[in-house]
Design an enzyme around this catalytic site. Structure first.
Site, short mmCIF file in Angstrom:
data_model
loop_
_atom_site.label_atom_id
_atom_site.label_comp_id
_atom_site.label_asym_id
_atom_site.label_seq_id
_atom_site.Cartn_x
_atom_site.Cartn_y
_atom_site.Cartn_z
N HIS A 67 37.25 41.36 45.06
CA HIS A 67 36.05 42.18 45.19
C HIS A 67 36.38 43.66 45.00
CE1 HIS A 67 32.92 44.12 47.92
NE2 HIS A 67 32.18 43.45 47.06
N ARG A 68 35.89 44.21 43.92
CA ARG A 68 36.20 45.61 43.53
C ARG A 68 37.71 45.78 43.35
NH1 ARG A 68 32.36 48.66 48.10
NH2 ARG A 68 30.86 46.96 48.27
N GLU A 108 36.51 41.42 40.17
CA GLU A 108 35.08 41.64 40.38
C GLU A 108 34.76 43.11 40.15
OE1 GLU A 108 31.21 42.31 42.65
OE2 GLU A 108 33.13 43.30 42.99
N ASP A 139 31.24 46.11 39.60
CA ASP A 139 29.82 46.43 39.53
C ASP A 139 29.64 47.32 38.31
OD1 ASP A 139 29.13 45.46 42.39
OD2 ASP A 139 30.82 46.83 42.68
N HIS A 150 30.57 50.87 42.34
CA HIS A 150 29.68 50.16 43.25
C HIS A 150 28.43 50.95 43.62
CE1 HIS A 150 28.10 48.82 47.14
NE2 HIS A 150 28.30 47.62 46.63
N GLU A 164 28.88 42.24 38.12
CA GLU A 164 27.55 42.40 38.71
C GLU A 164 26.79 43.53 38.01
OE1 GLU A 164 27.46 43.22 42.94
OE2 GLU A 164 25.31 43.64 42.89
N GLN A 174 26.74 38.21 37.71
CA GLN A 174 26.12 38.11 39.04
C GLN A 174 25.14 39.26 39.23
OE1 GLN A 174 28.63 39.53 42.16
NE2 GLN A 174 30.05 40.50 40.75
O1 G3P Z 1 29.02 41.02 44.16
C1 G3P Z 1 29.22 40.36 45.36
C2 G3P Z 1 29.23 41.40 46.34
O2 G3P Z 1 30.03 42.39 45.75
C3 G3P Z 1 27.86 41.95 46.58
O3 G3P Z 1 27.93 43.00 47.39
O4 G3P Z 1 27.46 45.33 47.62
O5 G3P Z 1 29.80 44.58 47.52
O6 G3P Z 1 28.42 44.57 45.48
P1 G3P Z 1 28.45 44.43 46.96
CA CA Z 2 29.54 43.48 43.64
#
Ligand code: G3P
Ligand code: CA
Length: 381
Positions: A54-55, A81, A83, A96, A174, A221
């Site tokens: 995540h990130r 992952e 954004d 993000h 995302e 996503q």
């Molecule tokens: O993309 C899954 C998760 O990352 C969603 O929350 O706010 O961390 O992007 P966020």
């Molecule tokens: Ca995300």
């Protein structure tokens, strides 16, 4: 109907009882049932269980920067992952927040524009920002001098990292605040096609992460229904996941009391108390996701330790059973601790978004071959 209320007669319990009865009555040896999400993941060409960084490895390095993604890749994450947002001059970047205040020194570099959205900055302006020093200040125990001055990355630069090591992770992308970026789904398709990520890619060497070679090399996503529809229109054969939340524009809540009126002191406690209005309200989102091209859901999770990434509990066993019965895989966000990996896995999910790649790999009994220190030093951090 699913025979609700499931909370009184959990389907998992019924299934377990059924399996036990069948086993006792059967003359042959007991065979453990395969988790339903495993076969579904395989059907869609996804690794199971999936480790989604995540990130990047964002517990140990500033989120969505070079060291965060290199760490995730070299530790052995299945996916990087990110954004995606878009600069004023049309470049896709990995970031993000829709504002630059939290993770950069925008207040020093462009003081009059500190609260302006990302979409109003050119790439040249974005590249002037320091996206690493905030991390050193926020987490002195994990700080490194080399993090100061890190830049925000373009999508192309993240792809360079994904392609640049012996491990070949996939990309889990995302569309962030997509209503601020009309056409970003088509831009994303163009960018991925240009880099050869919408077709077959070469296999990694034996023993290395090989997700980029799998059909699920890219997972798209979004929290936004409209963006899911557009992603599906642009890239119908790329796996897509609808992210789940409770509240306006998402699953209908049981209570409509706002945080400010709730009496909760912090947001994560407030989120943790939120519930879906009904099983039908939850099911409606799963059905919608499936009908509009999703192969999975990304539900939020409530974390044992709380913290600013502890949200609503959307991974209750009945929710997971329902989602699997509809044929969708489940990748909850964002889970970092062994206690939660264990509990939520028992409740039936198919991997996790995690800030702590190394911890999740350990939990899945495929620990990283190198330490984070070794990886960071080798790469000049
Ligand atoms: O993309 C899954 C998760 O990352 C969603 O929350 O706010 O961390 O992007 P966020
Ligand atoms: Ca995300």
């Amino acid at each position: 109907m699913q025979g609700f209320p499931l909370s009184k007669t959990p389907l998992a319990t019924l299934l377990a009882a059924g399996i036990l009865a069948a086993t006792l009555l059967s003359p042959g040896p007991a065979v453990a049932a395969e988790p339903p999400g495993k076969a579904l993941s395989e059907k869609h060409g996804l690794p199971w269980p999936a480790v989604v960084a995540h990130r990047g490895a964002s517990y140990d390095a500033p989120e969505e920067t070079i060291p965060a993604y290199i760490l995730a890749r070299d530790l052995g994450a299945d996916y990087l992952e990110m954004d995606v947002q878009r600069t004023r001059d049309g470049v896709l970047i990995a970031l993000h927040d829709d504002l630059l205040e939290r993770t950069t020194n925008i207040a020093q570099v462009f003081p009059k524009r500190a609260k302006d959205p990302v979409s109003t900055f050119t790439l040249a302006e974005i590249k002037q920002l320091d996206a690493g020093s905030w991390f050193n200040k926020a987490y002195p125990d994990r700080a490194r001098d080399s993090y100061a001055g890190l830049q925000i990355l373009t999508l192309d630069e993240v792809i360079d990292i994904a392609e640049g090591g012996a491990n070949k992770p996939g990309l889990y992308i995302e569309t962030k605040v997509p209503n601020q970026f009309p056409g970003i789904e088509a831009d994303l398709k163009k960018a991925l096609a240009k880099r050869g990520w919408l077709g077959e890619r070469p296999a990694a060497a034996a023993g290395q992460v090989n997700v980029a070679h799998m059909p699920g090399r890219v997972v798209l996503q979004t929290f936004e229904k409209q963006s899911l529809e557009l992603l599906h229109k642009e890239m119908p054969s790329v796996p897509k996941v609808l992210l789940l939340w409770i509240g306006e524009g998402s699953i209908e809540p049981k209570s409509n009391v706002a945080f400010k009126d709730s009496g909760f002191k912090d947001k994560n406690s407030y989120y943790g108390a939120q519930e879906v209005k009904s099983p039908e309200a939850f099911q409606a989102w799963v059905d919608w996701a499936k009908a509009h091209g999703a192969i999975g859901t990304g539900p939020s999770a409530k974390l044992t330790q709380g913290g600013d990434q502890s949200y609503m509990d959307l991974v209750k066993p009945w929710m997971n059973t329902l989602t699997h019965e509809k044929g969708l895989v489940i990748h909850p966000y964002t889970v970092d601790d062994a206690v939660d990996f264990k509990k939520i896995s028992t409740d039936g999910v198919d991997g996790f978004f995690t800030n702590r790649t190394a911890e999740l790999l350990k939990f899945y009994e495929r620990p990283a071959k190198e330490s984070m220190e070794t990886i960071l030093k080798r790469n000049g951090y």
